[in-house]
Design a protein around this motif. Structure first.
Motif, PDB file in Angstrom:
ATOM      1  N   ILE A 118      -3.053  -0.438   5.102  1.00 62.37           N
ATOM      2  CA  ILE A 118      -2.743  -1.661   4.369  1.00 62.37           C
ATOM      3  C   ILE A 118      -4.058  -2.326   3.959  1.00 62.37           C
ATOM      4  N   ASN A 119      -4.176  -2.627   2.688  1.00 61.81           N
ATOM      5  CA  ASN A 119      -5.339  -3.316   2.140  1.00 61.81           C
ATOM      6  C   ASN A 119      -6.624  -2.503   2.312  1.00 61.81           C
ATOM      7  N   GLY A 120      -6.794  -1.538   1.417  1.00 57.42           N
ATOM      8  CA  GLY A 120      -8.005  -0.728   1.479  1.00 57.42           C
ATOM      9  C   GLY A 120      -8.174   0.141   0.242  1.00 57.42           C
ATOM     10  N   PHE A 121      -9.243   0.906   0.241  1.00 54.06           N
ATOM     11  CA  PHE A 121      -9.575   1.785  -0.878  1.00 54.06           C
ATOM     12  C   PHE A 121      -8.994   3.181  -0.645  1.00 54.06           C
ATOM     13  N   ILE A 122      -8.729   3.886  -1.733  1.00 52.82           N
ATOM     14  CA  ILE A 122      -8.323   5.278  -1.652  1.00 52.82           C
ATOM     15  C   ILE A 122      -9.507   6.143  -2.081  1.00 52.82           C
ATOM     16  N   GLU A 123      -9.867   7.095  -1.248  1.00 55.14           N
ATOM     17  CA  GLU A 123     -10.941   8.029  -1.555  1.00 55.14           C
ATOM     18  C   GLU A 123     -10.336   9.407  -1.805  1.00 55.14           C
ATOM     19  N   ASN A 162      -6.350   0.963 -11.853  1.00 52.39           N
ATOM     20  CA  ASN A 162      -6.612   1.508 -10.524  1.00 52.39           C
ATOM     21  C   ASN A 162      -5.482   2.433 -10.064  1.00 52.39           C
ATOM     22  N   LEU A 163      -4.237   1.982 -10.237  1.00 51.08           N
ATOM     23  CA  LEU A 163      -3.094   2.780  -9.812  1.00 51.08           C
ATOM     24  C   LEU A 163      -2.992   4.082 -10.601  1.00 51.08           C
ATOM     25  N   ASN A 164      -3.253   4.017 -11.895  1.00 47.87           N
ATOM     26  CA  ASN A 164      -3.201   5.224 -12.711  1.00 47.87           C
ATOM     27  C   ASN A 164      -4.314   6.202 -12.336  1.00 47.87           C
ATOM     28  N   TRP A 165      -5.490   5.676 -12.052  1.00 46.23           N
ATOM     29  CA  TRP A 165      -6.602   6.543 -11.618  1.00 46.23           C
ATOM     30  C   TRP A 165      -6.225   7.288 -10.342  1.00 46.23           C
ATOM     31  N   ILE A 166      -5.627   6.572  -9.396  1.00 45.82           N
ATOM     32  CA  ILE A 166      -5.220   7.187  -8.124  1.00 45.82           C
ATOM     33  C   ILE A 166      -4.172   8.275  -8.360  1.00 45.82           C
ATOM     34  N   TYR A 167      -3.198   7.977  -9.210  1.00 47.63           N
ATOM     35  CA  TYR A 167      -2.129   8.932  -9.491  1.00 47.63           C
ATOM     36  C   TYR A 167      -2.674  10.207 -10.123  1.00 47.63           C
ATOM     37  N   ILE A 168      -3.518  10.059 -11.125  1.00 45.38           N
ATOM     38  CA  ILE A 168      -4.030  11.219 -11.850  1.00 45.38           C
ATOM     39  C   ILE A 168      -5.026  12.011 -11.000  1.00 45.38           C
ATOM     40  N   CYS A 169      -5.932  11.328 -10.329  1.00 48.97           N
ATOM     41  CA  CYS A 169      -6.938  12.021  -9.525  1.00 48.97           C
ATOM     42  C   CYS A 169      -6.347  12.695  -8.294  1.00 48.97           C
ATOM     43  N   SER A 170      -5.197  12.229  -7.834  1.00 49.48           N
ATOM     44  CA  SER A 170      -4.536  12.855  -6.682  1.00 49.48           C
ATOM     45  C   SER A 170      -3.617  13.996  -7.117  1.00 49.48           C
ATOM     46  N   ASN A 171      -3.721  14.388  -8.384  1.00 44.97           N
ATOM     47  CA  ASN A 171      -2.840  15.418  -8.939  1.00 44.97           C
ATOM     48  C   ASN A 171      -1.364  15.051  -8.766  1.00 44.97           C
ATOM     49  N   GLU A 172      -1.085  13.765  -8.986  1.00 48.34           N
ATOM     50  CA  GLU A 172       0.277  13.219  -8.970  1.00 48.34           C
ATOM     51  C   GLU A 172       0.925  13.258  -7.586  1.00 48.34           C
ATOM     52  N   ILE A 173       0.100  13.338  -6.541  1.00 48.96           N
ATOM     53  CA  ILE A 173       0.619  13.315  -5.168  1.00 48.96           C
ATOM     54  C   ILE A 173       0.937  11.887  -4.753  1.00 48.96           C
ATOM     55  N   LEU A 174       0.045  10.953  -5.096  1.00 50.80           N
ATOM     56  CA  LEU A 174       0.233   9.552  -4.722  1.00 50.80           C
ATOM     57  C   LEU A 174       0.964   8.827  -5.846  1.00 50.80           C
ATOM     58  N   ILE A 175       2.227   8.490  -5.589  1.00 49.40           N
ATOM     59  CA  ILE A 175       3.053   7.828  -6.602  1.00 49.40           C
ATOM     60  C   ILE A 175       2.759   6.332  -6.593  1.00 49.40           C
ATOM     61  N   PRO A 176       2.382   5.764  -7.744  1.00 47.68           N
ATOM     62  CA  PRO A 176       1.999   4.344  -7.795  1.00 47.68           C
ATOM     63  C   PRO A 176       3.185   3.415  -8.051  1.00 47.68           C
ATOM     64  N   VAL A 204      -4.678   4.291 -18.934  1.00 46.28           N
ATOM     65  CA  VAL A 204      -4.483   3.066 -18.158  1.00 46.28           C
ATOM     66  C   VAL A 204      -3.338   2.208 -18.708  1.00 46.28           C
ATOM     67  N   ASN A 205      -2.329   2.811 -19.282  1.00 47.94           N
ATOM     68  CA  ASN A 205      -1.278   1.979 -19.880  1.00 47.94           C
ATOM     69  C   ASN A 205      -0.041   1.829 -19.010  1.00 47.94           C
ATOM     70  N   GLY A 206      -0.118   2.280 -17.777  1.00 49.07           N
ATOM     71  CA  GLY A 206       0.984   2.045 -16.853  1.00 49.07           C
ATOM     72  C   GLY A 206       2.151   2.989 -16.988  1.00 49.07           C
ATOM     73  N   GLN A 207       1.996   4.077 -17.701  1.00 47.85           N
ATOM     74  CA  GLN A 207       3.144   4.940 -17.962  1.00 47.85           C
ATOM     75  C   GLN A 207       3.652   5.657 -16.722  1.00 47.85           C
ATOM     76  N   TYR A 208       2.823   5.784 -15.708  1.00 42.53           N
ATOM     77  CA  TYR A 208       3.233   6.515 -14.508  1.00 42.53           C
ATOM     78  C   TYR A 208       3.736   5.596 -13.393  1.00 42.53           C
ATOM     79  N   ILE A 209       3.567   4.315 -13.554  1.00 43.29           N
ATOM     80  CA  ILE A 209       3.822   3.377 -12.458  1.00 43.29           C
ATOM     81  C   ILE A 209       5.293   2.998 -12.375  1.00 43.29           C
ATOM     82  N   LYS A 210       5.816   3.010 -11.150  1.00 41.34           N
ATOM     83  CA  LYS A 210       7.191   2.575 -10.914  1.00 41.34           C
ATOM     84  C   LYS A 210       7.181   1.069 -10.675  1.00 41.34           C
ATOM     85  N   ILE A 211       8.127   0.371 -11.289  1.00 39.55           N
ATOM     86  CA  ILE A 211       8.158  -1.086 -11.246  1.00 39.55           C
ATOM     87  C   ILE A 211       9.291  -1.562 -10.341  1.00 39.55           C
ATOM     88  N   VAL A 212       8.945  -2.440  -9.402  1.00 43.90           N
ATOM     89  CA  VAL A 212       9.945  -2.986  -8.475  1.00 43.90           C
ATOM     90  C   VAL A 212       9.883  -4.505  -8.518  1.00 43.90           C
TER      91      VAL A 212
END
Length: 225
Positions: A118-123, A162-176, A204-212
Motif C-alpha cells: 500500500i502506497n509505494g512505487f512499482i519496479e 503512471n498506471l498505463n506505464w505499469i500496465y504496458i511495462c508489466s506485459n499486461e500482468i498488472l491490471i490498472p 497515456v490516454n487511459g484506454q487500459y484502465i478499469k474505472i470504479v
C-alpha cells in the motif's frame, strides 16, 4: 520478469493503524454482502459530519431500523474520525485499506504470501515508476494496481500516465484501476477533462484502465475472479 513493490519513504503508517479507522474497516467488511456496505461508502465519501448525520437518519428510515445499532456505532466512529485534523488522510487510508482487505479476503494474499503493498512505487525489471500507486497485489501471474481518491477531482494526468506505464511495462500482468467514491458521472467527467488535456500520445490516454465509482464499487469487487 521481475516486479517489485518499493514502499514510499513518505508513507505515514499512523493513518493505517488508527483505532477508529480499523473499527470502520472491520465493520465495513462484516457487511460486504448487504446494503450496509454501500451505505458506509456513501458516508465516508462526504467530509461533512452534518451530512453524515442526515444520511444516517435517512438510512435508518429506509431500513426500518434493521441496522439501528450499527448505524449508531457508525456515527460514533465517524464523529471521532471527522474531529481529527487528519480526517482527510484517514478517509483516504480507509479507501486504500478496504480495497486491499477485500482483495485479501477474496484471494488470500497474506495467507498465500503473494506480493502486495500500500502506497509505494512499482519496479519492473529494475525500472521504477515515476509515481507511487495506492494498492498493489500480485497473485501468481495476475496483478492489480490502483490509484484511488475519495473525490474524483483529485485525479491528475500523471495518475493516468503512471498506471498505463505499469500496465504496458508489466506485459499486461498488472491490471490498472482508478477508484473513487464519487458518482460515475462525476468521475467520467473528470477523466474526460484529463484525456482532452493530454497532448502526448495513446500510451497515456487511459484506454487500459478499469474505472470504479461508488455506483459500481461493490459489484466490481464481488465480481473479480
Amino acid at each position: 520478469m521481475q516486479i517489485n513493490f518499493i514502499e514510499s519513504p513518505t508513507k505515514d503508517n499512523r493513518f493505517y493503524t488508527d483505532e477508529n479507522l480499523k473499527k470502520l474497516v472491520d465493520l465495513t467488511l462484516e457487511n460486504f454482502d448487504n446494503r450496509l456496505f454501500e451505505d458506509i461508502l456513501a458516508l465516508i465519501s462526504t467530509d461533512n459530519l452534518v451530512i453524515v448525520d442526515d444520511l444516517i437518519n435517512q438510512f435508518k428510515s429506509e431500513n426500518d431500523n434493521q441496522f439501528k445499532d450499527i448505524y449508531s456505532e457508525l456515527y460514533g466512529i465517524l464523529k471521532k474520525i471527522y474531529k481529527t485534523k487528519n480526517k482527510d488522510n484517514l478517509r483516504g487510508s480507509f479507501l486504500e485499506l478496504i480495497i486491499f482487505k477485500i482483495l485479501d479476503k477474496k484471494y488470500g494474499i497474506i495467507k498465500n504470501r503473494f506480493d502486495y503493498g500500500i502506497n509505494g512505487f512499482i519496479e519492473i525489471n529494475g525500472k521504477k515508476s515515476k509515481k507511487t500507486i495506492d494498492v498493489f497485489s500480485l497473485c501468481k501471474l495476475e496483478g492489480f494496481v490502483c490509484e484511488c481518491k475519495i473525490k474524483s477531482s483529485g485525479f491528475e494526468n500523471h495518475d493516468i500516465e503512471n498506471l498505463n506505464w505499469i500496465y504496458i511495462c508489466s506485459n499486461e500482468i498488472l491490471i490498472p484501476y482508478i477508484i473513487s467514491l464519487s458518482s460515475e458521472s462525476f468521475l467520467n467527467e473528470k477523466l474526460s477533462e484529463l484525456y482532452i488535456d493530454d497532448f502526448s500520445n495513446a500510451f497515456v490516454n487511459g484506454q487500459y484502465i478499469k474505472i470504479v465509482s461508488i455506483d459500481n464499487f461493490g459489484d466490481v469487487f464481488r465480481g473479480l475472479s
